[in-house]
Design a protein around this motif. Structure first.
Motif, mmCIF file in Angstrom:
data_model
loop_
_atom_site.group_PDB
_atom_site.id
_atom_site.type_symbol
_atom_site.label_atom_id
_atom_site.label_comp_id
_atom_site.label_asym_id
_atom_site.label_seq_id
_atom_site.Cartn_x
_atom_site.Cartn_y
_atom_site.Cartn_z
ATOM 1 N N THR B 126 99.160 15.347 -34.102
ATOM 2 C CA THR B 126 100.447 14.654 -34.188
ATOM 3 C C THR B 126 101.314 15.288 -35.271
ATOM 4 O OG1 THR B 126 99.452 13.041 -35.660
ATOM 5 C CG2 THR B 126 99.571 12.453 -33.344
ATOM 6 N N MET B 127 100.761 16.267 -35.972
ATOM 7 C CA MET B 127 101.563 16.982 -36.959
ATOM 8 C C MET B 127 101.609 18.469 -36.596
ATOM 9 S SD MET B 127 98.926 18.538 -38.727
ATOM 10 C CE MET B 127 99.396 18.792 -40.418
ATOM 11 N N THR B 128 102.488 19.199 -37.256
ATOM 12 C CA THR B 128 102.669 20.612 -36.968
ATOM 13 C C THR B 128 101.998 21.439 -38.053
ATOM 14 O OG1 THR B 128 104.834 19.975 -36.143
ATOM 15 C CG2 THR B 128 104.421 22.314 -36.376
ATOM 16 N N ARG B 165 102.152 14.242 -15.493
ATOM 17 C CA ARG B 165 102.220 14.687 -14.109
ATOM 18 C C ARG B 165 101.802 16.145 -14.055
ATOM 19 N NH1 ARG B 165 104.026 11.894 -10.246
ATOM 20 N NH2 ARG B 165 105.444 10.507 -11.351
ATOM 21 N N ASN B 191 110.534 21.675 -22.710
ATOM 22 C CA ASN B 191 110.819 20.398 -23.368
ATOM 23 C C ASN B 191 109.944 20.094 -24.560
ATOM 24 O OD1 ASN B 191 112.776 19.845 -21.478
ATOM 25 N ND2 ASN B 191 111.321 18.826 -20.104
ATOM 26 N N GLU B 192 108.746 20.621 -24.600
ATOM 27 C CA GLU B 192 107.805 20.118 -25.582
ATOM 28 C C GLU B 192 106.897 21.196 -26.137
ATOM 29 O OE1 GLU B 192 105.648 15.849 -25.841
ATOM 30 O OE2 GLU B 192 106.119 16.578 -23.837
ATOM 31 N N VAL B 193 106.511 21.004 -27.388
ATOM 32 C CA VAL B 193 105.523 21.864 -28.029
ATOM 33 C C VAL B 193 104.363 20.968 -28.427
ATOM 34 C CG1 VAL B 193 105.035 23.347 -30.002
ATOM 35 C CG2 VAL B 193 107.282 23.406 -28.933
#
Lengths: 224, 450
Positions: B126-128, B165, B191-193
């Motif tokens: 949940t962190m980078t 999905r 959209n997401e990393v």
């Protein structure tokens, strides 16, 4: 503070525990109730909650940032590619917050005044524009990044709530993530925008008691 | 508070549905979270986001047997997990690997990832992670060096349920970093990393999920495997160092053998010139040895004794010479009484060959009168019965022995180093980046061209 009224639809008892939470769903007939000076009125009907295996339930208690809370309500949201729960936490100090329960992760969020939002990318959303994933937005000293932006639909609700959550209520929702587990959500419907900030949490860190028992699964070690 | 009074009935854990394509029963194990289900019987992709199950992509294939059947439960680190989904993934059909989705309603999702040999346990972050240097990432004090450059990876087959999905053909960009025992994977689309932390599992940990025959030493080693030779090498170096040190100490203090008391000889009173004694035969058995000669003069005071040694080989009359002196003085000055020197003298001759020898000692006693013309003989006075004792021993440091010992100690270490380098080269062999650490040692020009 607790006010017990009768559901105008089915006559069952409806408990309102906080002036901050004027809305609720009747536990028996799923009517959407709103408390007002005249008493309580039914403004519609909530849909039945679909089956899920969330470990959280109404009545679960816990502690966050040193303050005890009880789960008193829930809204279930959906979008084209999934759905999730937002659990309403009523804190002992009378404030409330939300526990997002999506994709097996939990987010502890508190509402912040929209007026405090300065980031350009977010102001644009508040004023009716759209957000682009990947765009940065600074707020409260945290450098967030838009991780998601899409229309979401309220599909069901239960318990007490700060607003009415009728099924089919559509809002534009922008999710943001910070580098150290911070998260934020900006939601906008036709009338107004609301802004929530918080962080990812582990359910076990909230010292939960009264978790939902799920068949075939032992209670986790963190359950008290 | 009524919620506390009567404990609610446990929530059922599964939702049963039927595949709209083949009709077989499909069990939904993470109802409310799952969005996509790949029918375990026919492989068709179903949408379970709504109450009504919809068919997305129809397939009519027999699902191949999985190493871990869906519904299998296993415990890792004290937490029970249920296998609910399986993905076949690859880089455009090459370099395939498999991912199993694990679920526990109280802990969320985890992953079991395998390349067919080794297995890893993955958790979404949940962190980078932060950048330590251009090629190294860190999470707290864990460090990860870049291993696979970003490339596009795809989903080849979907079985079971997933919280997003997912469909065969889905592509994301993926890059990997490796640290000792851990890997860090970054997947991104428009959209997401998302970042996933993977821990290498032991065969015993995989046995918990019913997977047997996981090799303890997979070859080539996975990117995040710690070289088993490294710890061995470290311990080996310490042990060898300690052994060599001990050996050196032993040689310095004890290796010389015993002193043999060659004899005691009187020192004449007065300045009478040199006296000579011959001691022998002395027998030296080793091919070459160091010979140490010690003279002790117990009565020596304010004077000295000159000593000339000649070691004569009886066979070839070859002479080995050495000179020594024992001297000792004392007196009284403004600081009080003082004394200096020693009543003994020790000399040594290196590399004396094997053979029978005579030791000829020429010695001459001297007195020091402190600047005064003293008439008495001092320490050499006859009444004092001055005498000198000669002692001989062979030995001392045997460099050759030490070198042999060092080689014997280093041989296994070199073998360990060779294995460590070979391991590191194989481990990093698949990496898209230049080798580092031990793997960068002993590279051939052929490697450089790669």
């Amino acid at each position: 503070m607790t006010l017990t009224l009768n559901c105008p639809n089915c006559g069952a008892q409806a408990v309102f525990r906080s002036p901050a939470l004027p809305c609720r769903v009747c536990d028996y007939c799923q009517s959407l109730l709103v408390r007002n000076d005249a008493g309580v009125s039914a403004v519609g009907k909530a849909a039945a909650l679909p089956f899920d295996v969330s470990p959280v339930r109404i009545g679960m208690r816990g502690r966050a940032d040193g303050i005890g809370f009880e789960v008193v309500g829930r809204v279930r949201w959906a979008w084209t590619d999934g759905s999730w729960n937002e659990w309403l936490l009523l804190f002992q100090d009378g404030s409330y917050g939300w526990l997002g329960d999506a994709m097996g992760l939990f987010m502890l969020l508190r509402e912040e005044p929209v007026a405090r939002v300065r980031a350009k990318a977010l102001r644009r959303v508040i004023e009716g524009g759209e957000a682009v994933p990947g765009v940065e937005a600074q707020h409260g000293g945290v450098k967030y990044q838009v991780s998601d932006a899409r229309d979401v639909l309220c599909i069901a609700a239960e318990g007490e709530l700060p607003f009415t959550a009728p099924p089919g209520w559509r809002v534009y929702s922008v999710d943001l993530k910070g580098p150290a587990g911070e998260c934020a959500t900006l939601q906008r419907d036709r009338d107004e925008a609301t802004f929530y900030t918080g962080r990812y949490v582990l359910l076990g860190d909230l010292e939960p008691s009264g978790l939902r028992a799920i068949e075939g699964w032992g209670m986790p070690a963190y359950a008290s | 508070m009524q919620a506390d009074a009567i404990p609610p009935r446990p929530q059922p854990a599964v939702r049963a549905l039927n595949c709209p394509s083949c009709g077989s029963a499909v069990t939904l194990r993470a109802a409310g979270y799952s969005v996509t289900v790949g029918c375990p019987s026919c492989g068709s992709i179903l949408d379970v986001n709504d109450a009504a199950v919809k068919l997305i992509t129809e397939y009519h294939e027999m699902a191949a047997g999985l190493d871990i059947p869906l519904g299998t439960r296993g415990t890792y680190d004290g937490i029970e997990w249920e296998v609910i989904g399986h993905l076949d993934r690859s880089i455009y059909g090459a370099w395939p690997w498999e991912e199993y989705l694990l679920f526990n309603p109280y802990y969320g999702y985890r992953w079991l990832v395998t390349d067919g040999q080794s297995w890893s346990f993955g958790e979404l972050l949940t962190m980078t992670p932060g950048y330590l240097t251009y090629d190294t990432l860190c999470i707290g004090d864990m460090e990860f060096r870049r291993f696979f450059a970003e490339r596009e990876v795809q989903v080849d087959r979907v079985i079971g349920e997933f919280y997003w999905r997912v469909a065969a053909g889905e592509r994301v960009a993926s890059a990997e970093w490796a640290g000792p025992g851990w890997m860090l994977s970054r997947e991104s689309n428009a959209n997401e990393v998302s970042w996933t932390l993977l821990k290498l599992l032991t065969p015993a940990e995989m046995a918990e999920f019913g997977v047997s025959g996981v090799p303890r030493r997979p070859w080539p080693p996975p990117p995040h495997m710690v070289s088993p030779h490294r710890a061995w090498l470290g311990t080996g170096l310490k042990v060898a160092g300690a052994a060599l040190g001990f050996l050196l100490l032993l040689m310095v203090f004890f290796a010389g053998g015993r002193w043999s008391d060659a004899g005691w000889f009187p020192v004449s009173a007065g300045v009478t010139g040199e006296q000579t004694v011959t001691i022998g035969p002395l027998r030296f058995d080793r091919p070459y040895q160091r010979v140490e000669i010690r003279a002790e003069v117990p009565r020596l005071e304010n004077g000295w004794l000159d000593l000339d040694y000649s070691l004569v080989n009886r066979a070839d009359q070859k002479v080995y010479e050495a000179y020594g002196a024992a001297e000792r003085y004392n007196g009284v000055d403004s600081d009080g009484a003082w004394s200096e020197g020693s009543r003994a003298s020790q000399v040594s001759m290196a590399s004396v060959p094997r053979g029978e020898y005579d030791l000829i000692v020429e010695y001459r006693g001297n007195k020091w009168d402190g600047g005064y013309q003293q008439t008495f003989d001092g320490w050499m006075d006859a009444g004092n019965a001055p005498r000198v004792g000669i002692l001989v021993r062979t030995g001392g440091l045997y460099g050759a022995n030490l070198i042999v010992a060092a080689i014997l100690l280093l041989l296994p270490l070199l073998w360990g180093l060779f294995r460590h380098v070979r391991f590191e080269q194989a481990r990093q062999g698949e990496s898209d980046f230049d080798p580092t650490g031990a793997a960068a040692l002993f590279r051939t020009s052929e490697d450089e061209e790669d």
